[in-house]
Structure formats: C-alpha cells, structure tokens
Design an enzyme around this catalytic site. Structure first.
Site, PDB file in Angstrom:
ATOM      1  N   GLU A  41      58.065  26.247  53.359  1.00 10.27           N
ATOM      2  CA  GLU A  41      56.234  27.949  53.531  1.00 10.27           C
ATOM      3  C   GLU A  41      57.233  29.168  53.809  1.00 10.27           C
ATOM      4  OE1 GLU A  41      52.790  29.231  54.768  1.00 10.27           O
ATOM      5  OE2 GLU A  41      53.487  27.324  55.789  1.00 10.27           O
ATOM      6  N   LYS A 116      48.815  30.628  47.250  1.00  8.72           N
ATOM      7  CA  LYS A 116      48.352  29.373  49.161  1.00  8.72           C
ATOM      8  C   LYS A 116      46.916  29.907  49.211  1.00  8.72           C
ATOM      9  CE  LYS A 116      48.947  29.206  53.715  1.00  8.72           C
ATOM     10  NZ  LYS A 116      49.744  28.686  54.351  1.00  8.72           N
ATOM     11  N   CYS A 152      50.942  24.720  52.755  1.00  7.92           N
ATOM     12  CA  CYS A 152      50.548  23.914  54.109  1.00  7.92           C
ATOM     13  C   CYS A 152      49.044  23.834  54.256  1.00  7.92           C
ATOM     14  CB  CYS A 152      50.909  24.780  55.021  1.00  7.92           C
ATOM     15  SG  CYS A 152      51.295  24.477  56.710  1.00  7.92           S
TER      16      CYS A 152
END
EC number: 6.3.5.1
Length: 558
Positions: A41, A116, A152
């Site tokens: 990330e 994300k 994540c």
C-alpha cells in the site's frame, strides 16, 4: 501464472528512492518469468505519508513519477503499485480530494486505478482526513484470470469472523459475488504483538468462507513510531497458508497460480517466531535501525545507569547499528552504588561498545550552591532528585550536539504511564526505544536474550537486583510504586482493556493502589506529550494513537 510479492521498505516521501526499489524488484520478477508483481500500500510514497498529502506539489510529483515508472518497467510484467489519485468530483460532492489507490502498470502505461473502500480512523489511523472511500468492487483481468484488488483495511470486515460489522460493506464478499479467481491485498499494516496470528486466522477464515485464494502483501520497516513487520503471506481457497515471507526484513516471494485448478500452489513458508519476546526484539531492532538511518544519523549515544532498561536499549542499539556506532555514558552521583558502575561497565564489555564515565558529583554541588538561598528552609525532595536526572540529560544532549549522535532515551512503558520519569532529564532523546514495553516485559526479553544466545549478554546482576533510580540513599522503585507485576497488570487492564477502577478491583487488586495508579496515569499526561517518539509494539501505545487531554479532571472510574 507466476505472481511475485515484493515486501518493500520504503522511505516516506522518497519518490525517487522508492521508485528505484520497485524497479529493482521488477527486474528480479522479470528474470523469474513473473507475470504479476505486487507491492505494498502506498509503495510509491511510503506509509503513512500523513500531511505530506496536503501538499499539491507532492501529489503532482507522485503522478509524474508513476507515469515514468510505468514506462521503465520490463515488458510483459504487470505491476500493482500503491499511490494516490485525485478525486475529480470532490468540488461537486464535497468529498476528500484524494483516493488511496492502487495503479495497474503494464506495457508502459497506467492501465487502471483501484480505490481503497474501507478507511480506518482508529488508533494510529486517520485516513478520513485525506481520502475519499472507493464505492466499487475492484478487479481486473490478466491472461483470462480475474483478479480482485483490495487495500489493507478492505480485508478487515468479515462479519462472521468478528461477530459484527465494522463497516457497511465487505469488499471480500463483493468480489466473491463477482466470481473473481483470486484476491490480492496490498497493505501497510503496522506491527503489534500477536497481530500476525490474527491476520492469518482472519484470512484463513475469509478464504475458506468465500472459497477465494488471497495474497496479502505487507510493507516492512520502521517509520517514526510505527514498525511494519512484513510477513506477507498467501492462503489457498481452502484457507490453508501456502507461503509466508520473512519477518522484519525485505523479501521477495514467487507464487504459482494454477489456471486449471484456479488456486494457488504450495510454496515457501517462513517459520513463526519461537516466542513473543523474540518477535518484540526483532521489531525493536528494526525500529531503531530504520529510525536512525531514515533520520540520517549514523551513531547513537545513551546513558548507562547499570539498570535493566538502559541495558536492554544498549543491546538493541548494538544489534541494530553495530557495536562501533554505540556510545554508552556512565554518570555516577554520590548516591550511585558501586555495582551500578561495575554492572554498566560489564554490559559495555559484553556488547563491545565504547563507554565513558562522567561523574556528576561536582555538578550537583554547583547546583546546590546556586539554589541554596532560594531553597533555604525546605527539605531535600523530588526537586533535588530531579536535578540529578537533568544534569545527566544535559550532558547527554551536549554529547549528542557535539558529535551528531542520536540520543536514545531508555524509559519503559510502566514508568511513562505513571510519570516515573523526569522531563528534560532521563526523558531527553530523539527516540524512546522501549516506551511501549512494560517493565515486566523488559525483564522477560532480557532473560530470553541471554538464553537465546546461550551466554550472558545482559549481566545477571542487572536482572536480579532491585530496580532503582538511585537519586537518594537506599532508594528503590518500590518505595514509590507497587511491585511491577501488580503495576503492569493494572496498567494493562486500564490502558489496553479500558477497564474501570471497579473492574480492576474486582479482578483482585487493592482499591487504594488502583485509585493511586489511575491518578498517576492521569496527571502524567503532560510529560508524555513532551516525550520523544516511542516505538509502538502494543495495540495501545503512548504515541500517534494516544489522544488524551492534558488539562482535565477525571471523576470516578476512568
């Protein structure tokens, strides 16, 4: 299809250096006939970039760098790179101006962006400050394989695993509905004790539950107070771990995705650590090494009191930087015991580091003389004791300034919690190495260290003697504090488990001691606010994620 995990250690803001690291692993991947390379990330800028993201020129530079990276990558290699993307609709929707993104780079171009979806705001995370959440499930097709992309936190909302939902959507479930063949996750997940077991249990459950192969790629390295442990891994669609990268160091793994079986094949699995003490040791060594190097220091200095805290910090620093780069300074006062000096010298000999003795008796007399008229009619007390600590702190800062060494402070979490430390004295330093390590854990790690090396690294007398600040004759820590096993259990319940005074008393602790500890923790907040950054190893550290007021009055249970 062959897929590679690049477990990288970026430097925050170093777009040129981080790009070079990606290019190097890309060349390695191409040489191994890899088709898809995964990086962590925000691998382009490093995680967490924090308020660097508020600088438009920094964001623009990332875009320029990413385009150049795409052009420089080897042919026939697709690469997923962590970056940020501008939210073009922010002026219309009123949303945040950026997306935390993954870019798919292939054939010299940026083929696709993925955003994300779940943005954490707890503990050390503050992603809503910068990012707008993505609204769509992310996937792409590569050689007839549909690959779902998550970032994540997108993994951390399996309702069946947690027993509740933390967010409104579950990106893994959404990708499963779309029928992807494989899910990849690009993470920058900070280390805490035991977190890897949780990660692996969670992904095993999600993989088996949704019958989805999952590859988890994590960042490694120390960035300020945060330590990233790496330990990237993959699970097949039965929920079995098929590979695991090394902990606390960069690594490169290749994995085979069987296109006929539509699943990942067994590969290299790095072993787990023998104990939590070993795991914490590795984390702290990495944290010190990276903090020193990324802040452009090369040598360190610390005070050696002959106590166990400074002994552990000296051992960590020596392992992290090499014995030739560590200076231990002994500063005995008239109240210092003979064994404090001999124990500290023995430690220095065991570690092979340079030591220097600077007696402070005459300096203490000078301070006493200067303050004599003002202090007339008062009794010797904490103010005089703290002057000793501040003399030592001043000497250490003088050495730091003169030679350009980074000063390490040596206070542990138990002391930081209850304020058993001196501002502008033993709290001086650029990095608080064990500020998140309770005193009982300090003893445990030192015992492990000696056992692991099958020789005395920490002198046994340092481990067995009663802990003392030695600021007055015959002083020991337990004159002012409960026994550390009692104190640490109370602090664990209060700080990590958020238990009330009543709950702690019901667990078997004395009411008077509990109330006193709660009061000490509360009134010491002003000290913690002025402390050096401390390496985080627990879920509740006195750092980025600790947001307590200084001016406050706590009534009743805290």
């Amino acid at each position: 299809m062959k897929i590679a995990i690049a477990q990288l250690n970026p430097i925050i803001g170093d777009l040129t250096g981080n790009t070079q690291k990606i290019l190097e692993v890309a060349q390695q991947a191409a040489a191994n006939n890899v088709r898809l390379l995964l990086t962590p990330e925000l691998s382009l800028c490093g995680y967490p970039p924090r308020d660097l993201l508020l600088n438009p020129s920094f964001v623009k530079s990332m875009d320029i760098t990413l385009k150049k990276l795409a052009q420089d990558l080897p042919a026939n290699l697709a690469v997923l790179v962590g970056t940020v993307v501008k939210n073009k609709d922010a002026h219309i929707t009123g949303g945040k101006t950026l997306f935390n993104s993954i870019a798919l780079l292939e054939a010299g171009k940026i083929k696709q962006y993925f955003y994300k979806r779940l943005l954490p705001t707890y503990d050390v995370f503050d992603e809503n400050r910068y990012f707008e959440p993505g609204l769509q499930a992310n996937y792409f097709a590569l050689d007839d394989i549909n690959i779902g992309v998550t970032i994540c936190e997108d993994l951390w909302n399996d309702e069946e695993f947690w027993g509740k939902r933390h967010y409104a959507v579950n990106p893994i479930a959404d990708l499963s509905i779309l029928g992807v063949d494989l899910i990849v996750n690009l993470s920058a997940s900070p280390y805490t004790v035991g977190k890897q077991k949780l990660r692996e249990a969670m992904l095993k459950h999600s993989a088996a539950n949704f019958q989805q192969s999952i590859i988890y790629t994590n960042q490694v390295g120390g960035n300020d107070d945060l330590i990233f442990d790496g330990r990237s891994f993959a699970v097949n669609n039965q929920g079995e771990i098929i590979c695991r990268a090394k902990g606390f160091e960069t690594d490169f793994l290749t994995i085979e995705f069987d296109e006929q079986m539509r699943d990942l094949q067994l590969d290299s699995i790095s072993p787990v650590y023998e104990s939590e003490d070993q795991e914490i040791w590795q984390a702290l060594v990495l944290g010190v090494r990276d903090y020193v190097k990324k802040c452009r220091f090369s040598q360190i200095v610390l005070g050696l009191s002959g106590g166990i805290d400074s002994a552990l910090v000296a051992a960590i620093a020596t392992t992290a930087l090499g014995k030739e780069n560590v200076l231990g300074v002994l500063m005995p006062s008239p109240y210092s015991s003979e064994h404090s000096v001999s124990d500290a010298l023995k430690l220095g000999e065991n570690l092979g580091i340079k030591t220097q003795i600077l007696p402070i008796g005459e300096l203490m007399q000078s301070f006493d003389h200067t303050l004599a008229d003002l202090f007339t009619g008062t009794e010797f007390g904490i103010a005089e004791e703290n002057i000793q600590s501040r003399i030592r702190g001043t000497l250490l800062m003088g050495i730091s300034n003169k030679f350009g060494h980074l000063l390490l402070s040596t206070g542990n979490k138990s002391e930081m919690a209850v304020g058993y430390c001196t501002l502008y004295g033993d709290m001086n330093g650029g990095l608080a190495v064990i500020a998140d390590v309770p005193k009982t854990r300090v003893y445990s790690i030192c015992n492990w260290l000696n056992t692991h090396h099958q020789k005395e690294i920490i002198p046994q007398h340092i481990i067995t003697k009663a802990p003392s600040a030695e600021l007055k004759p015959g002083q020991v820590d337990q004159d002012s504090l409960p026994a550390y096993d009692i104190l640490d259990d109370i602090l664990e319940r209060l700080i990590n488990k958020h238990q009330s005074a009543g709950e702690i008393v019901n667990a078997g602790h004395d009411q008077v001691i509990v109330n006193r500890v709660l009061k000490l923790v509360s009134i010491a907040e002003f000290k913690r606010r002025q402390a050096a950054p401390g390496l985080k190893i627990t879920d509740r550290a006195f750092g980025t994620g600790w947001r307590m007021p200084i001016a406050s009055k706590v009534i009743g249970d805290w």
